[in-house]
Design a protein around this motif. Sequence first.
Motif, PDB file in Angstrom:
ATOM      1  N   ARG A 190       0.998   4.907   1.173  1.00 27.99           N
ATOM      2  CA  ARG A 190       0.224   5.756   2.090  1.00 27.99           C
ATOM      3  C   ARG A 190       1.012   6.913   2.636  1.00 27.99           C
ATOM      4  O   ARG A 190       1.058   7.077   3.853  1.00 27.99           O
ATOM      5  CB  ARG A 190      -0.295   4.896   3.239  1.00 27.99           C
ATOM      6  N   PRO A 191       1.633   7.787   1.994  1.00 30.87           N
ATOM      7  CA  PRO A 191       1.834   7.768   0.549  1.00 30.87           C
ATOM      8  C   PRO A 191       3.134   7.093   0.130  1.00 30.87           C
ATOM      9  O   PRO A 191       3.465   7.089  -1.038  1.00 30.87           O
ATOM     10  CB  PRO A 191       1.862   9.247   0.187  1.00 30.87           C
ATOM     11  N   SER A 219      -3.585   1.172  -3.245  1.00 23.17           N
ATOM     12  CA  SER A 219      -3.568  -0.198  -2.752  1.00 23.17           C
ATOM     13  C   SER A 219      -2.485  -1.009  -3.444  1.00 23.17           C
ATOM     14  O   SER A 219      -2.108  -0.714  -4.586  1.00 23.17           O
ATOM     15  CB  SER A 219      -4.916  -0.867  -3.013  1.00 23.17           C
ATOM     16  N   ALA A 268       0.868  -1.177   0.000  1.00 26.32           N
ATOM     17  CA  ALA A 268       0.000   0.000   0.000  1.00 26.32           C
ATOM     18  C   ALA A 268       0.908   1.231   0.000  1.00 26.32           C
ATOM     19  O   ALA A 268       1.943   1.249   0.672  1.00 26.32           O
ATOM     20  CB  ALA A 268      -0.897  -0.009   1.233  1.00 26.32           C
ATOM     21  N   PHE A 280      -3.419   7.764  -1.630  1.00 24.84           N
ATOM     22  CA  PHE A 280      -3.257   6.473  -0.985  1.00 24.84           C
ATOM     23  C   PHE A 280      -3.652   5.423  -2.016  1.00 24.84           C
ATOM     24  O   PHE A 280      -4.771   5.440  -2.519  1.00 24.84           O
ATOM     25  CB  PHE A 280      -4.145   6.352   0.245  1.00 24.84           C
TER      26      PHE A 280
END
Length: 85
Positions: free
Chosen positions: A26-27, A48, A24, A46
């Motif tokens: 995030r960022p 996935s 992920a 963000f």
Amino acid sequence: QGFTSPGGTNPLALLGQTGTAQTALRPTGTALIGGVAVAVVTEGDFLSAGDAVLVTHVEAGRVVVEPVAAHESQRTASTQIAQGA
């Protein structure tokens, strides 16, 4: 963190390439670009794991990516404006 590659490849060589988020974002996180795991950052999005990303620029040793879908949408909008749609 930063750029990770065998042989010390220049991160500027990644500009314009696409890849896949391996974690992920995030960022920050890791993306697989050209078969190499690269530490990347988004401009705040963000994302996935598994999302397609595009390397838009490299700044201060950071490889910055955006979602491919966002880039395609911007390009389509620019084309429509240029064509007077």
